[in-house]
Design a protein around this motif. Structure first.
Motif, short mmCIF file in Angstrom:
data_model
loop_
_atom_site.label_atom_id
_atom_site.label_comp_id
_atom_site.label_asym_id
_atom_site.label_seq_id
_atom_site.Cartn_x
_atom_site.Cartn_y
_atom_site.Cartn_z
N PHE A 20 6.95 -3.69 17.46
CA PHE A 20 5.65 -3.68 16.77
C PHE A 20 5.16 -5.09 16.46
CE2 PHE A 20 8.23 -0.02 15.35
CZ PHE A 20 7.62 0.94 16.13
N TRP A 30 9.54 -2.12 5.59
CA TRP A 30 8.60 -1.00 5.67
C TRP A 30 9.35 0.35 5.59
CZ3 TRP A 30 3.74 -0.31 4.75
CH2 TRP A 30 2.83 -1.37 4.92
N ILE A 34 9.03 3.20 2.59
CA ILE A 34 8.69 4.62 2.82
C ILE A 34 9.74 5.53 2.18
CG2 ILE A 34 8.51 6.40 4.60
CD1 ILE A 34 6.72 4.68 6.06
N LEU A 84 0.24 -12.59 -3.48
CA LEU A 84 -0.54 -12.88 -2.27
C LEU A 84 -0.87 -14.37 -2.19
CD1 LEU A 84 -3.09 -9.92 -2.06
CD2 LEU A 84 -1.41 -10.54 -0.33
N LEU A 184 5.85 -7.41 0.18
CA LEU A 184 5.64 -6.00 0.54
C LEU A 184 6.26 -5.10 -0.53
CD1 LEU A 184 6.38 -5.80 4.39
CD2 LEU A 184 4.18 -5.66 3.24
N HIS A 187 4.19 -5.22 -3.80
CA HIS A 187 2.96 -4.41 -3.70
C HIS A 187 3.30 -2.92 -3.83
CE1 HIS A 187 0.65 -7.88 -2.80
NE2 HIS A 187 1.19 -8.08 -1.62
N ILE A 191 1.82 -0.05 -6.24
CA ILE A 191 1.21 1.20 -5.75
C ILE A 191 1.81 2.42 -6.46
CG2 ILE A 191 1.07 2.69 -3.70
CD1 ILE A 191 0.73 0.04 -2.09
N LYS B 6 -7.82 -17.43 6.89
CA LYS B 6 -6.97 -17.20 5.73
C LYS B 6 -7.80 -17.13 4.44
CE LYS B 6 -2.63 -19.00 7.49
NZ LYS B 6 -1.78 -20.17 7.60
N MET B 10 -8.26 -14.04 1.83
CA MET B 10 -8.08 -14.11 0.38
C MET B 10 -9.35 -13.65 -0.34
SD MET B 10 -5.08 -14.66 -0.56
CE MET B 10 -5.29 -14.87 -2.32
N ASN B 13 -9.22 -10.07 -0.44
CA ASN B 13 -8.19 -9.65 -1.40
C ASN B 13 -8.70 -9.70 -2.85
OD1 ASN B 13 -6.26 -9.13 0.52
ND2 ASN B 13 -5.43 -11.20 0.47
N ALA B 52 -4.63 -0.94 -1.33
CA ALA B 52 -3.52 -1.89 -1.48
C ALA B 52 -2.67 -1.96 -0.21
CB ALA B 52 -2.65 -1.49 -2.68
N VAL B 53 -2.38 -0.80 0.39
CA VAL B 53 -1.54 -0.79 1.60
C VAL B 53 -2.26 -1.52 2.74
CG1 VAL B 53 -0.58 0.69 3.40
CG2 VAL B 53 -0.20 1.26 1.01
N PHE B 56 -3.52 -5.55 0.79
CA PHE B 56 -2.45 -6.37 0.19
C PHE B 56 -1.22 -6.39 1.10
CE2 PHE B 56 -3.88 -5.81 -4.54
CZ PHE B 56 -5.03 -6.52 -4.25
N MET B 57 -0.86 -5.23 1.64
CA MET B 57 0.33 -5.17 2.49
C MET B 57 0.00 -5.41 3.96
SD MET B 57 2.20 -1.95 0.59
CE MET B 57 3.89 -2.13 1.12
N HIS B 58 -1.27 -5.62 4.23
CA HIS B 58 -1.74 -6.00 5.58
C HIS B 58 -1.43 -4.99 6.66
CE1 HIS B 58 -1.06 -10.11 3.61
NE2 HIS B 58 -2.36 -9.90 3.60
N LEU B 59 -1.28 -3.72 6.31
CA LEU B 59 -1.01 -2.71 7.35
C LEU B 59 -2.18 -2.64 8.33
CD1 LEU B 59 1.01 -0.63 8.35
CD2 LEU B 59 -0.10 1.08 6.94
N GLU B 62 -1.66 -4.98 11.18
CA GLU B 62 -0.52 -4.76 12.07
C GLU B 62 -0.96 -3.91 13.26
OE1 GLU B 62 2.03 -6.40 11.49
OE2 GLU B 62 2.19 -6.71 9.34
N ARG B 63 -0.06 -3.82 14.25
CA ARG B 63 -0.36 -2.98 15.40
C ARG B 63 -0.44 -1.52 14.96
NH1 ARG B 63 3.40 -4.86 20.50
NH2 ARG B 63 2.43 -6.89 20.82
N SER B 65 0.64 0.93 16.44
CA SER B 65 1.90 1.60 16.78
C SER B 65 2.87 1.57 15.60
CB SER B 65 2.54 0.95 18.00
OG SER B 65 2.73 -0.42 17.76
N LEU B 66 2.80 0.51 14.74
CA LEU B 66 3.68 0.46 13.56
C LEU B 66 3.35 1.61 12.62
CD1 LEU B 66 5.74 -0.90 11.66
CD2 LEU B 66 3.89 -2.28 10.75
N ALA B 69 4.48 4.83 14.12
CA ALA B 69 5.94 4.98 14.13
C ALA B 69 6.46 5.35 12.75
CB ALA B 69 6.59 3.68 14.60
N LEU B 70 5.72 4.97 11.70
CA LEU B 70 6.19 5.27 10.34
C LEU B 70 5.98 6.75 9.99
CD1 LEU B 70 4.91 2.11 8.42
CD2 LEU B 70 7.23 2.60 9.19
#
Lengths: 207, 99
Positions: A20, A30, A34, A84, A184, A187, A191, B6, B10, B13, B52-53, B56-59, B62-63, B65-66, B69-70
């Motif tokens: 990924f 991650w 979860i 952050l 992570l 945060h 949450i 960047k 921020m 954020n 937040a996810v 803040f968590m930058h999901l 991300e790709r 696919s991450l 996959a979760l």
């Protein structure tokens, strides 16, 4: 292909694509987040089940407690912003600023814990125990202390991790990646609190 | 260029931070005036968490696919936790089912 998306096999020296396109340690965080989220979900589910099944469920939280919970939310969400800033500074190679923001985050975590402990002491002073309280369903204390206690343990653990990782980062042994992975977790703690406040505090507000 | 990106991140954020706090304040004021509404409270909590996810968590960065996959991993953990969920019935009377 950028360095962020590949890893070097230590035995063969061959480049292989990262899963990924993130470091394995970040993927592990991650997966941990979860698992932990589902743990809290199960606790909140059990709490909701017991609350609905008990006709005399106590609603002890006065407005002062609710404002206290809102202040705790403010502190925790602000700490998410400061972590952050720490990560942002670390990515800009500003170690001193990154360390300073990390320590401010840890201090905010300690302030949150202090306010939470004050809430606990207040409830214990009113006679709330794990399996008894002066108002009604005895399971109230068990659910309240287990949910908020597990969350507080996560905050305290996070504070310890922030201080440790911050110090090692300052010494130059950790990189921005390590701070980002720790952020992570922090945060995630924030949450979880977003669900605890409405379900545990606001639903049990004195009217 | 990278610094601009960047600082933009921020900036977003800061905005997300304010929005999350406003939602929290709204939850409290609404609960005080109209009484707690469980469905609304949960929806607002999910909104806060998704903000937040993603930011803040930058999901979001991300790709995809991450994220995909979760999902099976989450289902697996939920399946394994069925043991605890069914045990919540016992908690009502602090004794095993059937006793």
């Amino acid at each position: 292909m950028s360095q962020a998306t590949v890893a070097v096999d230590p035995h063969t020296g061959m480049m292989e694509e990262r899963p990924f396109a993130i470091p394995s340690s970040k993927l592990v965080m991650w997966l941990f987040v979860i698992s932990d989220a589902v743990t809290f979900a199960a606790l909140l589910f059990a709490y909701g089940y017991l609350r609905n099944a008990s006709p005399d469920w106590p609603t002890p939280f006065e407005h002062a407690s609710i404002w206290n919970a809102l202040l705790m939310t403010f502190i925790l969400v602000t700490s998410s912003l400061t972590v952050l800033m720490a990560v942002n500074a670390a990515q800009n190679d500003d170690r001193a600023r990154a360390f300073r923001w990390t320590m401010i985050t840890a201090l905010l975590g300690l302030a949150f814990t202090a306010l939470h402990l004050r809430e606990w002491i207040d409830l214990i002073g009113k006679g709330v125990r794990t399996f008894q309280n002066p108002w009604g369903a005895p399971m109230f204390g068990a659910t309240f202390f287990s949910i908020t206690g597990l969350h507080m343990a996560h905050v305290v653990g996070g504070v310890v991790a922030l201080i440790a990782v911050g110090l090692i980062y300052k010494a130059g042994k950790y990189s921005a990646k390590h701070l980002e992975i720790l952020s992570l977790y922090w945060h995630f703690v924030d949450i979880v609190w977003m669900f605890v406040v409405p379900l545990v505090y606001l639903m049990n507000m004195k009217r | 260029m990278a610094t601009d990106t960047k600082s933009n991140t921020m900036g977003v954020n800061y905005l997300i931070y304010v929005v999350i706090l406003v939602i929290a304040l709204f939850q409290v004021l609404f609960a005080m005036m109209a009484g707690p509404q469980p469905i609304l409270m949960l929806l607002l909590a999910f909104l806060q968490a998704s903000l937040a996810v993603n930011h803040f968590m930058h999901l979001k960065q991300e790709r995809p696919s991450l994220f995909l996959a979760l999902i099976p991993y989450t289902l697996f953990v939920l399946f394994m936790m069925n043991m605890i969920w069914s045990d919540s019935v016992r908690l009502l009377h602090m004794r095993p089912p059937g006793n």
